[in-house]
Design an enzyme around this catalytic site. Structure first.
Site, PDB file in Angstrom:
ATOM      1  N   ARG A 173       0.818  -1.226   0.000  1.00  0.00           N
ATOM      2  CA  ARG A 173       0.000   0.000   0.000  1.00  0.00           C
ATOM      3  C   ARG A 173       0.848   1.272   0.000  1.00  0.00           C
ATOM      4  NH1 ARG A 173      -5.598  -0.604   1.868  1.00  0.00           N
ATOM      5  NH2 ARG A 173      -6.182  -2.616   1.013  1.00  0.00           N
ATOM      6  N   ARG A 205      -7.121  11.879  -5.009  1.00  0.00           N
ATOM      7  CA  ARG A 205      -8.317  11.171  -4.563  1.00  0.00           C
ATOM      8  C   ARG A 205      -9.496  12.119  -4.327  1.00  0.00           C
ATOM      9  NH1 ARG A 205     -11.898   8.621  -3.665  1.00  0.00           N
ATOM     10  NH2 ARG A 205     -12.221   6.928  -2.189  1.00  0.00           N
ATOM     11  N   TYR A 249     -14.916 -11.855  -0.045  1.00  0.00           N
ATOM     12  CA  TYR A 249     -15.512 -10.530  -0.287  1.00  0.00           C
ATOM     13  C   TYR A 249     -16.812 -10.644  -1.071  1.00  0.00           C
ATOM     14  CZ  TYR A 249     -11.838  -7.496   1.519  1.00  0.00           C
ATOM     15  OH  TYR A 249     -10.972  -6.830   2.344  1.00  0.00           O
ATOM     16  N   ASP A 269      -6.786  -2.521  -7.263  1.00  0.00           N
ATOM     17  CA  ASP A 269      -7.321  -3.165  -6.070  1.00  0.00           C
ATOM     18  C   ASP A 269      -7.594  -4.620  -6.397  1.00  0.00           C
ATOM     19  OD1 ASP A 269      -8.333  -2.186  -3.244  1.00  0.00           O
ATOM     20  OD2 ASP A 269      -9.634  -3.814  -3.904  1.00  0.00           O
ATOM     21  N   ARG A 305      -3.387   6.687   1.011  1.00  0.00           N
ATOM     22  CA  ARG A 305      -3.864   7.893   1.686  1.00  0.00           C
ATOM     23  C   ARG A 305      -2.896   8.546   2.647  1.00  0.00           C
ATOM     24  NH1 ARG A 305      -8.994   4.946   3.676  1.00  0.00           N
ATOM     25  NH2 ARG A 305      -7.391   3.334   3.492  1.00  0.00           N
TER      26      ARG A 305
END
Ligand code: CP3
Length: 355
Positions: free
Chosen positions: A24, A37, A151, A73, A28
């Site tokens: 990652r 973003r 998921y 992703d 963010r």
């Protein structure tokens, strides 16, 4: 290639310093990512090669990293299979219509035309390879079948995964059918990423630990194996060189021996494993990757440097790619990442020169 340390480490060749990248690493915690973003929805960034390329390069421009990982992703695979996935700010992924019963498998696209559905990832990879100009290798990735299945059934994050795990106990045959459908997509997807320019491929089995040894052996490991075998067979039948593959099965300490013999050159470790034990259990034929606790980056700088040194002393400098034991957290101070990377480089160079 100006810096091929990570590739050499993955292939078991000598390295003069330990390569490092961070799961990652584009995300963010970087103000420049938050800026991008703020203007674009998460999956719009994934689907727009110029934007995906831009955020992939953000950490490379800021830090002395030894690999880039394409911005995307794992959930683009369920999307390619026909499911709707949204990224809710502050909450994470959300499937408005998850798979409730095995009948819902019928709703999925079969077969999936991977170049059509995921061609945007391939385009982003090709563009990023050009923009990298050989500075560092580019990593492609996929989620592993069980993690994606979980998921697709849970519809988002879950602490128990009891809905998805209930399928494994109640509908084992249908679970295998679903896992096989996902596996077929993962293989084509990784081969496509490699053909587009990915120089290393990571498979994320993020939800391995919740399975325990029995379910892991039945519903995770066989598909992880199929993926490495399938990718390598397709590449060799197309007369293409294979690239190193990394398996990261989080919290699957019980599966470490099996994972080290599952056709991957690199085994990723989470922070709960002791490096020396992991070395002893995996043998000399795989490279290890990991495994600093992502929270160690909250420690004062001197403490962080001490933890990095201890980690390097335990892993040694060869057949090793430094990383965190899971993704970096969004509130991390980017300066800490610089400290981490610089400490790995300088201490491993010192260790190599002291030999
Ligand atoms: C389980 C998983 C996912 N995605 C991924 C995994 C496997 C790794 C792991 O175990 O963490 C993999 C992933 N997700 C992302 C990358 C990009 C490449 C990189 O820099 O590593 C990679 C490799 C970007 C992302 N994927 C996501 C973000 C944040 C979303 C945003 O910007 O709003 C980023 C940068 C969202 C995401 N995506 C996912 C979750 C659970 C979340 C929400 C949690 C969170 O918000 O961090 C699913």
């Amino acid at each position: 290639m100006k810096n091929d340390l990570a590739l050499r480490a993955a292939r078991g060749e000598k390295t003069e310093r330990v390569p490092v990248w961070v799961m990652r690493q584009a995300g963010r915690y970087l103000p420049e990512f938050r800026e991008t973003r703020a203007e674009h929805d998460f999956f719009t960034i994934c689907r727009t090669p110029v934007l995906a390329c831009k955020v992939t390069l953000q950490p490379i421009e800021r830090f002395d990293l030894d690999a880039a990982i394409i911005f995307s992703d794992i959930l683009v695979v369920p999307q390619a299979m026909g499911m709707v996935v949204e990224m809710l700010p502050g909450k994470g992924p959300h499937f408005p219509e998850p798979l409730n019963t095995p009948d819902d498998i019928g709703r999925l696209n079969k077969p999936v035309n991977v170049s059509q559905e995921l061609g945007y990832v391939f385009d982003a990879i090709t563009l990023t390879r050009h923009r990298l100009e050989g500075r560092v290798p580019l990593i492609g990735f996929t989620g592993a079948p069980w993690t994606l299945m979980s998921y697709m059934i849970e519809g988002g994050g879950s602490t128990t995964m009891s809905k998805a795990k209930s399928w494994l106990y109640r509908y084992p045959a249908e679970s295998h059918k679903l896992l096989q459908l996902i596996t077929d997509v993962c293989i084509d997807y990784l081969v496509g990423q490699m053909q587009a320019g990915a120089q290393m491929l990571q498979v994320f089995e993020s939800h391995a630990g919740i399975l325990g040894p029995g379910l892991f052996a039945k519903f995770s490991l066989p598909y992880i194996r199929q993926i490495s075998r399938g990718v390598k067979e397709k590449l060799s039948s197309r007369k293409l060189d294979t690239v190193p593959m990394i398996i990261f099965a989080k919290d699957a300490h019980f599966g470490l021996e099996d994972l080290s013999q599952s056709g991957y050159e690199v085994v990723g470790l989470d922070w709960t494993l002791r490096p020396q034990h992991a070395r002893a259990r995996t043998g000399a034929n795989v490279t290890l990757q990991g495994n600093l606790d992502p929270c160690a980056l909250y420690a004062p700088e001197v403490e962080l440097v001490a933890l990095v040194k201890a980690m390097l002393e335990k892993f040694g400098t060869q057949r090793y790619i430094a990383n965190l034991g899971h993704g970096i957290y969004p509130d991390m101070d980017p300066e800490r990442v610089k400290t981490l990377i610089d400490a790995i480089h300088s201490h491993s160079e010192y260790m190599n020169s002291a030999k």
